[in-house]
Enzyme design. Sequence first.
Site, PDB file in Angstrom:
ATOM      1  N   TYR A 113      -6.931   3.712 -16.256  1.00 33.42           N
ATOM      2  CA  TYR A 113      -6.497   4.261 -17.541  1.00 33.42           C
ATOM      3  C   TYR A 113      -6.227   3.171 -18.571  1.00 33.42           C
ATOM      4  CZ  TYR A 113      -6.202   9.114 -15.902  1.00 33.42           C
ATOM      5  OH  TYR A 113      -6.493  10.377 -15.441  1.00 33.42           O
ATOM      6  N   ASP A 145       0.866  -1.176   0.000  1.00 34.42           N
ATOM      7  CA  ASP A 145       0.000   0.000   0.000  1.00 34.42           C
ATOM      8  C   ASP A 145       0.907   1.232   0.000  1.00 34.42           C
ATOM      9  OD1 ASP A 145      -1.650   2.143   0.588  1.00 34.42           O
ATOM     10  OD2 ASP A 145      -2.600   1.195   2.323  1.00 34.42           O
ATOM     11  N   ILE A 146       0.955   1.919  -1.119  1.00 33.27           N
ATOM     12  CA  ILE A 146       1.875   3.048  -1.257  1.00 33.27           C
ATOM     13  C   ILE A 146       1.599   4.145  -0.227  1.00 33.27           C
ATOM     14  CG2 ILE A 146       0.595   4.401  -2.987  1.00 33.27           C
ATOM     15  CD1 ILE A 146       3.391   4.656  -4.461  1.00 33.27           C
ATOM     16  N   THR A 184      -1.960   1.719 -15.255  1.00 34.49           N
ATOM     17  CA  THR A 184      -2.385   0.329 -15.465  1.00 34.49           C
ATOM     18  C   THR A 184      -3.728   0.008 -14.811  1.00 34.49           C
ATOM     19  OG1 THR A 184      -1.177  -0.486 -13.526  1.00 34.49           O
ATOM     20  CG2 THR A 184      -0.013  -0.491 -15.646  1.00 34.49           C
ATOM     21  N   GLY A 185      -4.310   0.954 -14.113  1.00 34.82           N
ATOM     22  CA  GLY A 185      -5.621   0.745 -13.499  1.00 34.82           C
ATOM     23  C   GLY A 185      -6.723   1.225 -14.416  1.00 34.82           C
ATOM     24  N   ASP A 195      -4.738   7.491  -6.707  1.00 36.62           N
ATOM     25  CA  ASP A 195      -4.990   8.923  -6.522  1.00 36.62           C
ATOM     26  C   ASP A 195      -5.918   9.175  -5.328  1.00 36.62           C
ATOM     27  OD1 ASP A 195      -4.912  11.668  -7.060  1.00 36.62           O
ATOM     28  OD2 ASP A 195      -6.278  11.539  -8.758  1.00 36.62           O
ATOM     29  N   GLY A 211      -8.690   4.871  -7.302  1.00 35.15           N
ATOM     30  CA  GLY A 211      -7.440   4.119  -7.266  1.00 35.15           C
ATOM     31  C   GLY A 211      -6.396   4.752  -6.374  1.00 35.15           C
ATOM     32  N   ASN A 248      -4.863  12.702 -12.028  1.00 30.12           N
ATOM     33  CA  ASN A 248      -5.557  13.107 -13.245  1.00 30.12           C
ATOM     34  C   ASN A 248      -5.159  14.541 -13.572  1.00 30.12           C
ATOM     35  OD1 ASN A 248      -7.454  14.971 -11.869  1.00 30.12           O
ATOM     36  ND2 ASN A 248      -8.313  13.097 -11.020  1.00 30.12           N
TER      37      ASN A 248
END
Length: 189
Positions: A132, A17-18, A129-130, A41, A39, A31
């Site tokens: 987008y 988990d970043i 990769t999510g 963001d 996600g 975005n």
Amino acid sequence: MNTFRIGRTSVSVFIGDITTWAGDIIVNAANSGLLGGEGVDGAIHQAGGPSIMEECMEIRKSKGGCPPGHAVITCAGKLRAKHVIHTVGPIWEGGGRREEETLADCYRNSLQLAVEVEARSIAFPNISTGIYGYPKGPACDVALKAVTTWLEEERPDLRLERIDFVCFSPENEQLYVEWLQRYAEERAS
């Protein structure tokens, strides 16, 4: 955790988990409007609190947002990092709209901002990769080519000791580890 050395910098890949990562800079897959979102963001904004959004709004006022491939930096609010770099990845449209170049710019521009604030560590998510829709394999290839090429350039001002790729899925982790293993083997031969 899988760790590889590129010059003076260690590059690690792991699932995590970043928002719980501790270090100098967390990269946010933002975005263009810098308005938070879903996600990574959304998770970064939620965990970091309102001060990150306040700085994003100031950037919106002065620059109008952040175009794809570009990067801007804010505080990290309540996160364990010192800063958040917001970069906007490309939306996958089949590969014919400069998606590869834009994605590579996300990584290079984020690393350049890290150098400017004299960061010693940075954590990247798997950008685009999510939602987008960038295919994971090609996105891994672009990300790691951009980062390794950037690290191989002569940089007397480079203080980065650690680059972490914090993967959301086992599939991404495996792709990144396999790519870096091949890279290490090619460099050793």
